[in-house]
Design an enzyme around this catalytic site. Structure first.
Site, PDB file in Angstrom:
ATOM      1  N   HIS A 356       0.826  -1.206   0.000  1.00 22.53           N
ATOM      2  CA  HIS A 356       0.000   0.000   0.000  1.00 22.53           C
ATOM      3  C   HIS A 356       0.860   1.256   0.000  1.00 22.53           C
ATOM      4  O   HIS A 356       0.512   2.259  -0.627  1.00 22.53           O
ATOM      5  CB  HIS A 356      -0.928  -0.007   1.210  1.00 22.53           C
ATOM      6  N   ARG A 498     -12.872  -3.984 -17.722  1.00 19.65           N
ATOM      7  CA  ARG A 498     -12.337  -5.340 -17.573  1.00 19.65           C
ATOM      8  C   ARG A 498     -13.209  -6.106 -16.593  1.00 19.65           C
ATOM      9  O   ARG A 498     -13.537  -5.595 -15.521  1.00 19.65           O
ATOM     10  CB  ARG A 498     -10.895  -5.293 -17.068  1.00 19.65           C
ATOM     11  N   ASP A 621       2.053  -8.595 -16.359  1.00 16.00           N
ATOM     12  CA  ASP A 621       2.042 -10.047 -16.160  1.00 16.00           C
ATOM     13  C   ASP A 621       2.749 -10.777 -17.292  1.00 16.00           C
ATOM     14  O   ASP A 621       3.381 -11.812 -17.068  1.00 16.00           O
ATOM     15  CB  ASP A 621       0.601 -10.552 -16.019  1.00 16.00           C
ATOM     16  N   CYS A 668      -1.721  -1.877 -22.315  1.00 18.41           N
ATOM     17  CA  CYS A 668      -2.170  -1.179 -21.103  1.00 18.41           C
ATOM     18  C   CYS A 668      -1.328  -1.465 -19.866  1.00 18.41           C
ATOM     19  O   CYS A 668      -1.757  -1.189 -18.757  1.00 18.41           O
ATOM     20  CB  CYS A 668      -3.631  -1.513 -20.809  1.00 18.41           C
TER      21      CYS A 668
END
EC number: 2.7.3.9
Length: 748
Positions: A356, A498, A621, A668
């Site tokens: 975070h 998405r 990824d 993206c």
């Protein structure tokens, strides 16, 4: 013992080099005293710290320095008092400083004596043992005598010469937030720490219940206040962090066990430490990365509760006019309470890219490095340069280096100003080609509204974030309202939603998933196809929200095979029929695409052309899977590089296949907003880039200053490279020749 002492002194004195002498010393003391640990800490008066120069029994990490500030730990206390300290259980002493890397938690007994020559403190000699006992008088006398003999052998000039290798001026770390900062390092030493809380009991349990209740209420109010503050400032993802803290704090079981511990007679501080650590250890033992991260969140809660139980609070005037925060760990709450107008940068010893705190420093635009392998106390009050581009920390650099970094900061500010001046102009290359610059979004439309004139649409709306903020799956009506806001806000531009992408490092609090290898496990489309009711409700909500605007694209995440695409399309068509039956009229058909992030789909593109309308390359990824690197693992994070030649060749193959089969091509991932990558992407054929809002101005500025043929040449040369470093050197030269080096270069 006198004979043994004389032998040790003679061996040490005859050693050819000081570091060899110190190693002989600690080894022979262990043998002579039959003790498990002996260590020598030498004092560096210029840096006001002790360096662990030699040890037998502790772990001395290879290639890094173990240092303690003069005012830190029991070693520091020995030096300040200039007299021996003999303890049966050092860990219960208020000055005890735990250093995880040396693995000393097993040892309880402690005897430390100062090494002093002509009133000059040279260091501290320490012995330790597992057994809970005080060293006897003869042992203490032996060590004091030996320290006196050592002082006669050692000289300050010898010690100073030895420090050259330990005075690190350039420390490698991991880049967490881009930018350059120059300021004084500052460690907040007033914050109460969990490791400083010891077991204590009370007879007045009602008072402790009252104190604990007050701390819980103050922490809850604090989290709500920070959430509102960041939400009002259009930093919704930061606000969501404090919503999560509030959710954890309200857990009924946690509160029940805290009060139960107080009712047994524990003071509130000990109850907090005991129960928070118990819960945190349960989370830390899990294999799932997201759930492991919750252990850190729980410890953050514990720190805040201790803070509100303590009367000594860091006041706003205690911070320097301009400072770089240095810390072992960093929490979002700590960041939130710092004076933002004074905070120049952040250095964290431990930390991961998905924490975070990392998310928050990027959102706030604070230059940050994490994984800096040095004690924060050693950096306190020293001049630091944080290079958040290269992941470097400079400590007390020479004036000429400071001047150079100041020049780079000025150049960075000027480039940012120029970029902002042109941000509302179209993203068009010098040679005339148009590029679509889209936005990655994650929360309410208000967060993105102010960027509307700067972008060509929403390239990625992460629907999982609203799911993560609730205590249960949102209803179809709630989802309709959420998506409608985004689609209507950009009704004249395309919006890509998405479908739910959870699993791995993104978990729903009401749907925990524990797996041995979550990155390769049940996540993305795999979950929603296994539980089609979740998928159908979400898609129906999307289609209903799109009924009046017709600007919807649906993006399917983590697709691995053609049959997943076919099954998802079948469910989308079913949802469309159900919506039309519900509202009584035909609805606009959305465009359907896949997130290309699994390597298998790179080779299946020819079979997708008649099934989908577009592909959106998720480089985060895809890089991770092609290189077999967990980018959130600090041990291997340096291997993760999207400019690895294998990754560039995969991107080239994707672009060629997409053009050959008429597929709309988008990208993206983080590469889309990284000036180091943009020119290569343009040269490879990418014309549709989706990025975070902070990157838009710089990327558009870069695009307006490059030519397509030049970008093609750069891409071709990059594809011929054998290593990522070659690619980066080529890009750096390309950008420098065009006067845009400041977009990619924060350091030397």
């Amino acid at each position: 013992m006198l004979t043994r002492l004389r032998e040790i002194v003679e061996k040490v004195a005859s050693a050819p080099r000081l570091n060899e002498a110190l190693n002989i010393l600690v080894t022979d003391i262990c043998l002579a005293m039959d003790t498990e640990v002996c260590s020598v800490y030498l004092a560096d008066h210029d840096r006001r710290c002790y360096y662990l120069m030699a040890t037998r029994g502790l772990k001395k990490p290879r290639g890094r320095t173990v240092a303690l500030a003069f005012d830190e730990g029991i070693v520091g206390l020995v030096g300040r008092l200039a007299e021996p300290i003999n303890l049966a259980d050092a860990q219960k002493h208020p000055s005890f400083k735990y250093i995880p890397s040396v693995k000393e938690e097993r040892f309880r007994a402690f005897l430390g004596v100062p090494i002093i020559q002509r009133r000059q403190l040279l260091g501290v000699l320490v012995v330790q043992q597992r057994e809970l006992r005080q060293y006897d008088e003869s042992e203490e006398s032996f060590l004091v005598t030996l320290a006196t003999q050592m002082a006669a052998i050692l000289s300050q000039s010898q010690v100073t010469a030895l420090f050259g290798q330990y005075r690190q001026t350039r420390i490698r770390a991991l880049p967490a937030a881009p930018g350059v900062a120059i300021a004084t390092g500052w460690q907040d030493a007033t914050m109460p720490l969990m490791e400083q809380v010891y077991e204590a009991s009370t007879l007045d349990t009602s008072l402790e219940r009252e104190r604990l209740t007050g701390a819980l209420e103050e922490a809850a109010n604090e989290f709500r206040r920070y959430s509102k503050r960041f939400a009002a400032g259009a930093q919704k993802e930061t606000a969501a962090i404090f919503d999560l803290y509030s959710h954890l704090l309200s857990d009924a079981r946690l509160r029940r066990e805290l009060f139960a511990e107080v009712d047994k007679g524990a003071v509130a501080e000990w109850a907090v430490k005991k129960i928070i650590e118990k819960f945190a250890e349960q989370f830390a033992a899990l294999t799932d990365n997201y759930l492991k991260e919750r252990a850190g969140d729980l410890r953050t809660l514990g720190q805040r509760l201790l803070f509100h139980l303590d009367d000594s609070v860091q006041g706003p005037n205690a911070w320097p006019e301009r400072f770089i925060l240095v810390a072992d760990e960093l929490s979002a709450t700590t960041l939130a309470e710092l004076p933002q107008d004074r905070l120049a940068g952040v250095v964290v010893r431990d930390g991961a890219a998905n924490s975070h705190a990392a998310i928050m420093v990027r959102a706030l635009g604070i230059p940050t490095v994490m994984g800096a392998d040095i004690q924060p106390s050693v950096l306190h009050r020293r001049t630091l340069v944080v290079d958040g581009y290269r992941g470097e920390l400079l400590v007390d650099p020479e004036p000429v280096l400071i001047q150079e970094y100041q020049r780079l900061i000025s150049e960075e500010i000027e480039l940012s100003r120029l970029a902002e001046d042109d941000v509302n102009l179209p993203a068009q290359l010098k040679s005339g080609e148009r590029v679509k610059v889209m936005l990655n979004a994650g929360l309410s439309p208000e967060h993105e509204e102010k960027l509307g004139s700067r972008i060509d649409g929403i390239g990625l709306y992460r629907t999982e974030i609203p799911f993560m903020l609730q205590s249960g799956f949102p209803s179809e009506e709630e989802q309709v309202a959420q998506y409608q806001g985004m689609l209507q806000m950009f009704n004249d531009k395309p919006v890509t939603l998405r479908t739910l992408d959870v699993g791995a490092d993104k978990q729903l609090p009401y749907m925990p998933i524990s797996e041995e290898n979550p990155c390769l496990g049940w996540r993305g489309i795999r979950i929603t196809l296994d539980q089609p009711e979740i998928f159908l409700i979400q898609v129906r909500a999307m289609l209903r929200a799109n009924a009046a605007t017709g600007n919807l694209s649906i993006l399917l995440p983590m697709v691995t095979s053609i049959d997943e695409v076919d099954e998802a399309r079948r469910l989308i068509e079913r949802a469309g029929r159900e919506v039309e039956e519900m509202i009584g009229y035909a609805i606009p058909k959305p465009r359907i695409g896949i997130m290309l992030e699994v390597p298998s789909m790179v080779f299946m593109l020819p079979h997708l052309a008649n099934r989908i309308d577009f592909i959106s390359v998720g480089t985060n990824d895809l890089t991770q899977y092609i290189l077999a690197v967990d980018r959130n693992n600090t041990r291997v994070a340096s291997i993760y590089d999207s400019l690895h030649p294998a990754m560039l060749r995969a991107l080239s193959m994707i672009a060629q296949e997409a053009e050959k089969h008429g597929l709309d091509l988008r990208l993206c991932g983080e590469m889309a907003g990284d000036p180091m990558c943009v020119a290569i992407l343009i040269g490879l054929g990418y014309r549709h880039l989706s990025m975070n809002g902070r990157s838009v101005a710089r990327v558009k500025y870069l695009l307006r200053h490059i030519d397509f043929e030049d970008a093609q040449t750069l891409a071709r040369r990059s594809l011929e490279a054998q290593m990522a470093t070659e690619v980066r050197h080529q890009v750096a030269a390309f950008m420098e020749r065009r006067g845009m080096g400041g977009l990619i270069r924060g350091g030397l």
